[in-house]
Enzyme design. Structure first.
Site, mmCIF file in Angstrom:
data_model
loop_
_atom_site.group_PDB
_atom_site.id
_atom_site.type_symbol
_atom_site.label_atom_id
_atom_site.label_comp_id
_atom_site.label_asym_id
_atom_site.label_seq_id
_atom_site.Cartn_x
_atom_site.Cartn_y
_atom_site.Cartn_z
ATOM 1 N N HIS A 1 -7.472 0.788 -6.369
ATOM 2 C CA HIS A 1 -7.689 -0.092 -5.208
ATOM 3 C C HIS A 1 -8.357 -1.379 -5.721
ATOM 4 C CE1 HIS A 1 -7.859 -1.353 -1.213
ATOM 5 N NE2 HIS A 1 -8.750 -0.542 -0.692
ATOM 6 N N ARG B 1 0.874 -1.197 0.000
ATOM 7 C CA ARG B 1 0.000 0.000 0.000
ATOM 8 C C ARG B 1 0.895 1.226 0.000
ATOM 9 N NH1 ARG B 1 -5.365 1.286 3.577
ATOM 10 N NH2 ARG B 1 -6.164 -0.146 2.003
ATOM 11 N N GLN C 1 -10.058 -4.130 -3.390
ATOM 12 C CA GLN C 1 -11.343 -3.656 -2.861
ATOM 13 C C GLN C 1 -12.447 -3.923 -3.881
ATOM 14 O OE1 GLN C 1 -12.335 -1.812 0.104
ATOM 15 N NE2 GLN C 1 -14.305 -2.317 -0.791
ATOM 16 N N ASP D 1 -17.524 6.696 -1.242
ATOM 17 C CA ASP D 1 -16.219 6.647 -0.584
ATOM 18 C C ASP D 1 -16.033 8.015 0.070
ATOM 19 O OD1 ASP D 1 -13.584 6.121 0.173
ATOM 20 O OD2 ASP D 1 -12.764 6.194 -1.865
HETATM 21 N N1 CP Z 1 -11.428 -0.389 2.422
HETATM 22 C C1 CP Z 1 -10.165 -0.419 2.839
HETATM 23 O O1 CP Z 1 -9.218 -0.553 2.066
HETATM 24 O O2 CP Z 1 -10.024 -0.284 4.189
HETATM 25 P P1 CP Z 1 -8.649 -0.094 4.931
HETATM 26 O O3 CP Z 1 -8.071 1.231 4.508
HETATM 27 O O4 CP Z 1 -9.002 -0.103 6.392
HETATM 28 O O5 CP Z 1 -7.730 -1.222 4.544
HETATM 29 N N1 NVA Z 2 -10.246 6.773 -1.254
HETATM 30 C C1 NVA Z 2 -9.934 6.272 0.062
HETATM 31 C C2 NVA Z 2 -10.070 4.782 0.101
HETATM 32 C C3 NVA Z 2 -9.834 4.150 1.438
HETATM 33 C C4 NVA Z 2 -9.960 2.658 1.426
HETATM 34 C C5 NVA Z 2 -8.516 6.690 0.429
HETATM 35 O O1 NVA Z 2 -7.640 6.671 -0.446
HETATM 36 O O2 NVA Z 2 -8.290 7.054 1.585
#
Ligand code: CP
Ligand code: NVA
Length: 311
Positions: free
Chosen positions: A127, A100, A130, A224
Site C-alpha cells: 500500500h 486497487r 498510504q 492496522d
Molecule cells: N487507508 C486506506 O487506504 O483507506 P481506504 O481503504 O478507505 O481507501
Molecule cells: N490491511 C488493510 C489496509 C486497509 C487500508 C486491508 O488490506 O484491508
C-alpha cells in the site's frame, strides 16, 4: 514506463523528492491548480475504499484533471475481459490508472501491458501511497525519521510491507509486533530486500512478539486492522490470535509521552485499537488521512509531469 507500484522501486532520493513535492503541493495548492489540465485519470477498485478513492479522485480534480471511477461490478478484471484488453483500452483513453486489487499479480500484469502509468492503490502485498503519506505525517510531527523508534502491530500484509520498504530505504528503527503465522509476505522477499537496503540506509528492522516490550520508548505506534479486506472469513480466528496486539492505554503509556499513534484507517475500534487511544491527543489518524490527499497529488504530478513537476 514510470509506475508507482511499490516503494522498493524508488531510491531514497526519489522518495524524498516525492515527499518534498507533497509538502509543496500541501503548502501551495493554487500553484499546482492546472498542473494536470487536459489529463484523464481512471480509478479501478476491486475492493471498497474511502480515503484512497477520495484522495486520488479529488486530488486529480484539484490538479485540473478529469477523473473517472469504475466500480468492481462494471469492470470485473480478468472475468468480463482480460487484464491486457483493459490495459490496452485504457492506454488509448486515459493518462494514468489508479488500481486497487486483491492480487498484487494483477497490478504487475496490468503495468506490464499498459502504455500509461499505473498507481498501486492497495494490493494484498503493498500500500505504497498510504505509506508515502505516513512518512510525510511522521516527518511533520517528529522530523528526521532516522532518529525514531517506530513500532508496528497489526496484519502483516500490505501496509506493513510498505512500511518495511519505506524504513529500510530511508533509515529508522522499525519493530514489528505481529503474531506468529500472520507475517505473510514478511519472511521471504520483502525482508531479504529490506536487509540489503538497510545496510545502505542504516535502518534497523526487527521483530518483537511482545507488544508491551516493543512499545517501550516508541516515538510512533502504528497499527492496522487484524482482519484485512478479503480475509473476513478468518475474523474469529484472527481476533484470538491478535488479542495481545492491541494498542490500548497500557501500550500507549509504555511509549514516549509525546509519541504519535497512527492507523491507516478504516479502524476496527475495540480490536486493534481502543477508542481511548484513537481519540487521544497522541492520535495522528486524521493528519494521516489528510496527507493521503497531498501524497496522491504528488504521485500523479510526479508520474505525469516528470522533471517538469518542480515549480
Ligand atoms: N487507508 C486506506 O487506504 O483507506 P481506504 O481503504 O478507505 O481507501
Ligand atoms: N490491511 C488493510 C489496509 C486497509 C487500508 C486491508 O488490506 O484491508
Amino acid at each position: 514506463m514510470n509506475h508507482f507500484i511499490a516503494l522498493k522501486y524508488f531510491s531514497q532520493g526519489e522518495i524524498e523528492k516525492l515527499i518534498d513535492l507533497a509538502i509543496k503541493i500541501k503548502s501551495n495548492r493554487s500553484l499546482y491548480r492546472d498542473s494536470l489540465k487536459g489529463k484523464s485519470i481512471g480509478l479501478i477498485f476491486e475492493k471498497p475504499s474511502l480515503r484512497t478513492k477520495t484522495a486520488f479522485y479529488i486530488g486529480a480534480v484539484q490538479l485540473g484533471a478529469e477523473a473517472i471511477y469504475y466500480t468492481p461490478q462494471e469492470i470485473k478484471i480478468g472475468e468480463r475481459e482480460s487484464v491486457g484488453d483493459i490495459a490496452g483500452t485504457f492506454s488509448v483513453y486515459l493518462d494514468a490508472v489508479v488500481l486497487r486489487t486483491f492480487s498484487h499479480d494483477t497490478i504487475l500484469e496490468f503495468a506490464k501491458l499498459s502504455k500509461i502509468p499505473i498507481v498501486n492503490a492497495l494490493s494484498d502485498f503493498f500500500h505504497p501511497s498510504q505509506v508515502l503519506a505516513d512518512i510525510l505525517t511522521i516527518k511533520e510531527a517528529k522530523g528526521d525519521i532516522k532518529k525514531l523508534k517506530i513500532v508496528y502491530a497489526g496484519d502483516g500484509n500490505n501496509v506493513c510491507n510498505s512500511l518495511i520498504h519505506a524504513f529500510s530505504i530511508l533509515g529508522g528503527n522499525l519493530t514489528l509486533s505481529i503474531p506468529k503465522g500472520y507475517g505473510y509476505g514478511l519472511k521471504n522477499k520483502v525482508l531479504a530486500e529490506a536487509k540489503a537496503q538497510a545496510e545502505i540506509s542504516g535502518a534497523k528492522i526487527s521483530f518483537n512478539p511482545s507488544l508491551s516490550e516493543a512499545a517501550k520508548g516508541a516515538d510512533v505506534l502504528y497499527t492496522d486492522v487484524w482482519t484485512s479486506m478479503g480475509k473476513e472469513s478468518e475474523r474469529k480466528k484472527r481476533k484470538k490470535a491478535f488479542k495481545n496486539f492491541q494498542i490500548n492505554d497500557k501500550i500507549l503509556k509504555a511509549a514516549k509521552s509525546d509519541c504519535i499513534v497512527m492507523h491507516c484507517l478504516p479502524a476496527h475500534r475495540g480490536e486493534e485499537i481502543t477508542d481511548s487511544v484513537i481519540d487521544s491527543k497522541n492520535s495522528a489518524v486524521f493528519k494521516q488521512a489528510e496527507n493521503r490527499l497531498h501524497a496522491a497529488k504528488a504521485i500523479l504530478v510526479y508520474l505525469l509531469k516528470g522533471n517538469k513537476a518542480d515549480k
